[in-house]
Design an enzyme around this catalytic site. Structure first.
Site, PDB file in Angstrom:
ATOM      1  N   HIS A   1       0.588  -1.214   0.067  1.00  0.00           N
ATOM      2  CA  HIS A   1      -0.181  -0.046  -0.169  1.00  0.00           C
ATOM      3  C   HIS A   1       0.776   1.156   0.246  1.00  0.00           C
ATOM      4  CE1 HIS A   1      -3.751  -1.919   1.212  1.00  0.00           C
ATOM      5  NE2 HIS A   1      -3.348  -2.657   1.887  1.00  0.00           N
TER       6      HIS A   1
ATOM      7  N   LYS B   1      14.659  -9.589   0.970  1.00  0.00           N
ATOM      8  CA  LYS B   1      15.669  -9.265   0.005  1.00  0.00           C
ATOM      9  C   LYS B   1      15.997 -10.226  -0.569  1.00  0.00           C
ATOM     10  CE  LYS B   1      19.539  -9.978   2.649  1.00  0.00           C
ATOM     11  NZ  LYS B   1      20.884  -8.834   3.831  1.00  0.00           N
TER      12      LYS B   1
END
Length: 180
Positions: free
Chosen positions: A118, A167
């Protein structure tokens, strides 16, 4: 300007205020309803599992891939699943911006592949954007792992149980933890 589906697939921000957003949400609801049907199918009936998966993927799930329902998924068309994969039950795929699963990938139970985020601006918080997740061939994702938007898990990598992957994971490595 791109239509909302193209924007979503291109990982651009989409907002409930945009034209076409209702169609995007209706597509999501249709996928979720089909996934609910899938949840009622016996794991032994892989033919029926594959038939329902084909509906919300918009393409054929490889016959060599095993999918154990239930699968919680918001939108299937941008999701691709390779040959000889084994996907355990109770996984959640937020697929609107794209999930690519290579060949020979093992995905443990309760794995979350989350590509949607978001907007950080509280005045635009209802807007969303995606970042594609790629899981390269022969990777193994352990039970209850969450893979966050934009992550690439390299060829042959192993992600340990309960990890939160924020990551990229290098090929042929073993990682575990919160966060990885």
């Amino acid at each position: 300007m791109n239509d909302i589906f193209s924007k979503d697939l291109s990982c651009e921000t989409v907002s409930p205020d945009e034209p076409g957003y209702e169609a995007l949400i209706n597509g999501t609801f249709h996928t979720m309803e089909t996934a609910q049907e899938l949840a009622a199918v016996s794991v032994r009936d892989q033919k029926r599992v594959h038939g329902l998966m084909d509906v919300f993927l918009g393409k054929e799930l490889p016959g060599s891939t095993t999918m154990l329902p239930p699968l919680y998924i918001d939108y299937g068309k941008p999701v691709s699943i390779g040959e000889r994969c084994f996907i355990q039950q109770c996984c959640t795929f937020f697929g609107r911006g794209g999930i690519e699963i290579g060949n020979d990938v093992f995905i443990g139970p309760k794995v979350n592949l989350i590509i949607i985020n978001h907007d950080a601006d509280p005045d635009n918080r209802s807007a969303t954007y995606g970042r594609r997740i790629v899981i390269e061939g022969n990777a193994w994702i352990g039970i209850s792992t969450t893979v966050l938007p934009g992550v690439r898990i390299g060829y042959g990598a192993i992600v340990g149980t309960g990890s939160v992957v924020k990551k990229d994971v290098e090929p042929m490595t073993v990682v575990a933890g919160n966060p990885v």
